[in-house]
Motif scaffolding. Structure first.
Motif, mmCIF file in Angstrom:
data_model
loop_
_atom_site.group_PDB
_atom_site.id
_atom_site.type_symbol
_atom_site.label_atom_id
_atom_site.label_comp_id
_atom_site.label_asym_id
_atom_site.label_seq_id
_atom_site.Cartn_x
_atom_site.Cartn_y
_atom_site.Cartn_z
ATOM 1 N N ILE A 259 111.058 74.218 44.948
ATOM 2 C CA ILE A 259 111.206 72.911 45.832
ATOM 3 C C ILE A 259 110.925 72.202 45.151
ATOM 4 O O ILE A 259 111.189 70.828 45.653
ATOM 5 N N GLY A 260 110.051 72.129 44.359
ATOM 6 C CA GLY A 260 109.740 71.128 42.896
ATOM 7 C C GLY A 260 108.335 70.448 44.434
ATOM 8 O O GLY A 260 107.496 69.987 43.057
ATOM 9 N N ARG A 261 107.968 71.312 44.631
ATOM 10 C CA ARG A 261 105.848 70.685 45.892
ATOM 11 C C ARG A 261 105.679 71.805 46.089
ATOM 12 O O ARG A 261 105.870 72.406 46.776
ATOM 13 N N PRO A 262 104.496 71.792 46.242
ATOM 14 C CA PRO A 262 103.252 72.628 47.400
ATOM 15 C C PRO A 262 103.535 72.707 48.756
ATOM 16 O O PRO A 262 102.712 72.865 49.071
ATOM 17 N N GLN A 263 104.740 73.276 49.246
ATOM 18 C CA GLN A 263 104.797 73.759 50.215
ATOM 19 C C GLN A 263 104.309 74.341 50.937
ATOM 20 O O GLN A 263 103.694 74.221 51.906
ATOM 21 N N ILE A 264 103.736 75.032 50.500
ATOM 22 C CA ILE A 264 103.210 77.156 51.010
ATOM 23 C C ILE A 264 101.696 76.115 50.807
ATOM 24 O O ILE A 264 101.474 76.710 49.308
ATOM 25 N N ASP A 265 101.204 76.246 51.292
ATOM 26 C CA ASP A 265 99.376 75.799 51.475
ATOM 27 C C ASP A 265 98.678 76.398 51.704
ATOM 28 O O ASP A 265 97.911 76.514 51.167
ATOM 29 N N THR A 266 98.819 77.605 52.513
ATOM 30 C CA THR A 266 98.073 78.925 52.688
ATOM 31 C C THR A 266 98.957 80.730 52.536
ATOM 32 O O THR A 266 100.060 80.548 53.131
ATOM 33 N N ILE A 267 98.659 81.441 52.160
ATOM 34 C CA ILE A 267 98.717 82.181 52.346
ATOM 35 C C ILE A 267 98.084 83.388 53.257
ATOM 36 O O ILE A 267 96.821 82.982 52.875
ATOM 37 N N ASP A 268 98.489 83.884 54.173
ATOM 38 C CA ASP A 268 98.030 84.686 54.957
ATOM 39 C C ASP A 268 98.405 86.754 54.144
ATOM 40 O O ASP A 268 98.944 87.201 54.235
ATOM 41 N N ILE A 269 97.133 86.860 53.735
ATOM 42 C CA ILE A 269 97.112 88.330 53.316
ATOM 43 C C ILE A 269 96.798 89.508 53.847
ATOM 44 O O ILE A 269 96.748 90.268 53.716
ATOM 45 N N GLY A 270 96.864 89.121 55.961
ATOM 46 C CA GLY A 270 96.426 90.607 56.179
ATOM 47 C C GLY A 270 95.259 91.305 56.287
ATOM 48 O O GLY A 270 94.663 90.777 56.045
ATOM 49 N N GLY A 271 95.062 92.867 57.142
ATOM 50 C CA GLY A 271 94.118 93.532 57.285
ATOM 51 C C GLY A 271 94.642 94.359 56.038
ATOM 52 O O GLY A 271 95.069 94.740 55.298
ATOM 53 N N GLY A 272 94.093 95.927 56.810
ATOM 54 C CA GLY A 272 94.880 96.804 56.048
ATOM 55 C C GLY A 272 93.356 97.435 55.390
ATOM 56 O O GLY A 272 93.904 98.775 55.189
ATOM 57 N N LEU A 273 92.316 97.503 55.298
ATOM 58 C CA LEU A 273 90.976 97.458 54.460
ATOM 59 C C LEU A 273 90.467 98.985 54.896
ATOM 60 O O LEU A 273 90.395 98.914 56.480
ATOM 61 N N PRO A 274 90.969 100.520 54.597
ATOM 62 C CA PRO A 274 90.543 101.055 54.679
ATOM 63 C C PRO A 274 89.704 101.642 55.387
ATOM 64 O O PRO A 274 88.569 100.925 54.280
ATOM 65 N N VAL A 275 89.461 102.747 55.985
ATOM 66 C CA VAL A 275 87.859 103.182 56.817
ATOM 67 C C VAL A 275 87.727 104.019 55.985
ATOM 68 O O VAL A 275 88.460 104.835 55.753
ATOM 69 N N ASN A 276 86.106 104.545 55.730
ATOM 70 C CA ASN A 276 86.228 105.634 55.084
ATOM 71 C C ASN A 276 85.116 106.618 56.629
ATOM 72 O O ASN A 276 84.390 106.753 57.008
ATOM 73 N N PHE A 277 86.226 107.640 57.328
ATOM 74 C CA PHE A 277 86.032 108.360 58.729
ATOM 75 C C PHE A 277 84.703 109.576 57.989
ATOM 76 O O PHE A 277 84.735 110.060 58.870
#
Ligand code: PLP
Length: 476
Positions: A259-277
Motif C-alpha cells: 500500500i506504500g504506508r503503515p496502514q496496519i498500525d496494530t497487530i492482535d496476536i490472540g491468546g492460547g498460551l498453554p497451561v500446565n495441568f
C-alpha cells in the motif's frame, strides 16, 4: 489425543533463566499454600459443608500476580511507548467480578457474543479496552460494537462487507481488523486447534487467492488498520504459536509495503498460551512466550506496531479450585469410588474427554485439612446419573472417605464458570479469597449458588401448562 499437557518442555527449557524460575517456583508454592488455607477456611466458615457440598474458589492474589506477570513480560520486550492492550478472553472465566478485578490490573476484555460484551460492560470496561471477535456476528452486534467504538476483527469476507456497509452509513471510532488463519497446523487437541488447514476461524491465508484478497481488502479500505490471528490453544507448542505470529507479522509488513504506508498500525496476536495441568508449576510463563516471540519476530517489537493480546486460560486456570464433599465412599469391583458433588456439571471437558483434559485432584479431610495417608488407587466420581461421570479414574491419592473433600485443581478457566445443567444440578457458588490481614482468609461472593427455585424458573416453570393447553387457532 492423550498428550494434552505434554507440549511445552521443548521450548521452555531453553528460555527460562534461573532467576525467573526461582521467583516462579516460590510464587507457585505460595499459591498452593493459599489454596490449602482457603479450603480449610471455606469449611470452617461454612461456605462448604453438608448442605453446600460443592463450591468454586478463586485466588485473588494469584489472579493479580498473573496479570502483573503478563504486563511485565510484554513491557520487557516492547519498545518504550508501544501501545499494548492485554484483552482477557472473557469466555475463559465469564464472571463480572473477575473482569472488574482484571480491569483494576490494567487488563481489557476480548468478547465474542452479546452476553460477553454485556459482562464486560457490567464490569466497567471501556470500549477502548474491549475487542470483539466472533465467527458469527449478527448485523445488530456489529452495529452495536461500531456505535460503541469497540475494536472489531472481521472473520471473513462476508462479514467485512457487512462492516463496510455500516461504515458507509455511520462514523465509527472502532479500529477494524481482519482475522487470518496462518494455517501453521494444529496441536495435540484437535477441538482447540485454530490454525489447522480447515479451521472454521478467519481467512485461511494459504488457500488459493486468499492472500491477494486480504491485501486488496486493505488497499480498498483505508479504515482497516489492524490484523488479527489467534493460533492457540491448549496443546499448541510455543514454537508453533510463534510461527503463527511470525506469519501474521509478515503479512502486515507485506500489506503496508504494497500500500506504500503503515496502514496496519496494530497487530492482535490472540491468546492460547498453554497451561500446565500436571503440577503447580507455571510453565510456560508469559516471560517465556514474550522472549520466544521477540526472538522469532523482532520487528513486531520495534515500535512500529501497537499490540493486542487475548489470553484466557493462562490468566485464570491456576487460580481456581472446585471443592466437593465426598457424599459416599464405596467400593466396586475391588476399586474404591468416592462419590462427590463435582462431576460433569463443573468439569464438563474432563468428564467427556478425560484423555485430553486430566485434572489433578487433591484430598482434604472433613475439616478441610490436606489428607494424610498412603496412596490408594481410586476413582473420584461426580453426582450425575451416567456411568462416565468421573473426575478421575484409577488415581493414587490418600483414601477419600465419607465427609472428606476432593478438590479439582487448576479449574479457574473453562470449568466451574462453564456450568453444564445435566440432571438439573445447581450452579455452585463461587467465592474469591484473599488473606484477611490477621492471619486468616476472607471470602467474597463472586456468584451466588443457584437455587432450586431458579432452576425451575429457568426450566420453563412459568409455562407449566404451555403444552397441554396448546391449541391451533380455531381448533377443537
Ligand atoms: C478462546 C480465544 C482466546 C483465548 O484463548 P486461551 O487459550 O484461553 O488463551 C483468544 N482469542 C480468541 C479469538 C479466542 O477465540
Amino acid at each position: 489425543m492423550d498428550a494434552g499437557n505434554d507440549m511445552t518442555g521443548d521450548v521452555v527449557g531453553n528460555v527460562n533463566d534461573d532467576h525467573d524460575s526461582d521467583h516462579e517456583s516460590r510464587s507457585d508454592a505460595a499459591r498452593a499454600g493459599r489454596r490449602d488455607e482457603a479450603v480449610r477456611a471455606a469449611v470452617e466458615q461454612g461456605l462448604l459443608g453438608p448442605t453446600t457440598p460443592v463450591v468454586g474458589l478463586l485466588d485473588v492474589t494469584g489472579i493479580q500476580e498473573s496479570a502483573a506477570a503478563l504486563r511485565t513480560a510484554f513491557d520487557a520486550v516492547t519498545a518504550p511507548g508501544t501501545p499494548v492492550l492485554h484483552a482477557f478472553a472473557v469466555k475463559a472465566t465469564p464472571l463480572v467480578p473477575v473482569l472488574r478485578l482484571l480491569r483494576e490490573e490494567g487488563i481489557g476484555a476480548e468478547v465474542a457474543s452479546p452476553g460477553e460484551l454485556a459482562l464486560a460492560r457490567a464490569a466497567g470496561l471501556s470500549p477502548g479496552r474491549t475487542v470483539l471477535d466472533s465467527p458469527a456476528k449478527t448485523p445488530a452486534e456489529l452495529r452495536e460494537a461500531l456505535a460503541l467504538g469497540i475494536a472489531v476483527n472481521a472473520d471473513n469476507p462476508q462479514e467485512l462487507d457487512r462492516i463496510a456497509g455500516l461504515m458507509r452509513s455511520a462514523v465509527s471510532r472502532s479500529p477494524i481488523g481482519i482475522r487470518v488463519n496462518p494455517q501453521v497446523g494444529g496441536g495435540s487437541i484437535e477441538a482447540l486447534s485454530t490454525a489447522t488447514a480447515t479451521s472454521k476461524f478467519g481467512v485461511a491465508l494459504r488457500d488459493e487467492g486468499a492472500r491477494e484478497w486480504v491485501v486488496r481488502a486493505y488497499a480498498e479500505r483505508p479504515w482497516l488498520t489492524r490484523l488479527h490471528a489467534h493460533t492457540g490453544s491448549q496443546g499448541i507448542p510455543l514454537s508453533l504459536m510463534a510461527e503463527g505470529v511470525a506469519e501474521t507479522y509478515g503479512l502486515a509488513e507485506e500489506i503496508n509495503r504494497r500500500i506504500g504506508r503503515p496502514q496496519i498500525d496494530t497487530i492482535d496476536i490472540g491468546g492460547g498460551l498453554p497451561v500446565n495441568f500436571r503440577s503447580d508449576a507455571t510453565t510456560p510463563t508469559y516471560a517465556d512466550y514474550a522472549r520466544v516471540l521477540r526472538e522469532a519476530v523482532p520487528g513486531l517489537f520495534d515500535e512500529r506496531y501497537g499490540l493486542v493480546t487475548e489470553f484466557g486460560r493462562s490468566l485464570l486456570a491456576k487460580h481456581g479450585t472446585v471443592v466437593a464433599r465426598v457424599e459416599y465412599a464405596k467400593s466396586a469391583g475391588g476399586r474404591p469410588v468416592a462419590v462427590t458433588h463435582a462431576g460433569v456439571q463443573v468439569a464438563t471437558r474432563t468428564v467427556y474427554a478425560p484423555g485430553a483434559w486430566p485434572l489433578r485432584i487433591a484430598a482434604y479431610d472433613g475439616k478441610g485439612r490436606p489428607k494424610e495417608g498412603p496412596d490408594v488407587v481410586q476413582d473420584v466420581a461426580g453426582p450425575a446419573c451416567f456411568a462416565g461421570d468421573l473426575l478421575a479414574t484409577g488415581r493414587a491419592l490418600p483414601l477419600l472417605e465419607q465427609g472428606d473433600y476432593a478438590a479439582a485443581l487448576d479449574t479457574g478457566a473453562y470449568y466451574f464458570a462453564h456450568h453444564y445443567a445435566y440432571n438439573s444440578l445447581a450452579r455452585p457458588g463461587i467465592y474469591g479469597f484473599a488473606p484477611d490481614g490477621a492471619g486468616g482468609i476472607a471470602f467474597a461472593t463472586v456468584r451466588e449458588p443457584q437455587s432450586v427455585e431458579e432452576i425451575v424458573a429457568e426450566s420453563g416453570g412459568a409455562h407449566a401448562a404451555a403444552l397441554t393447553t396448546l391449541r391451533a387457532p380455531g381448533g377443537r
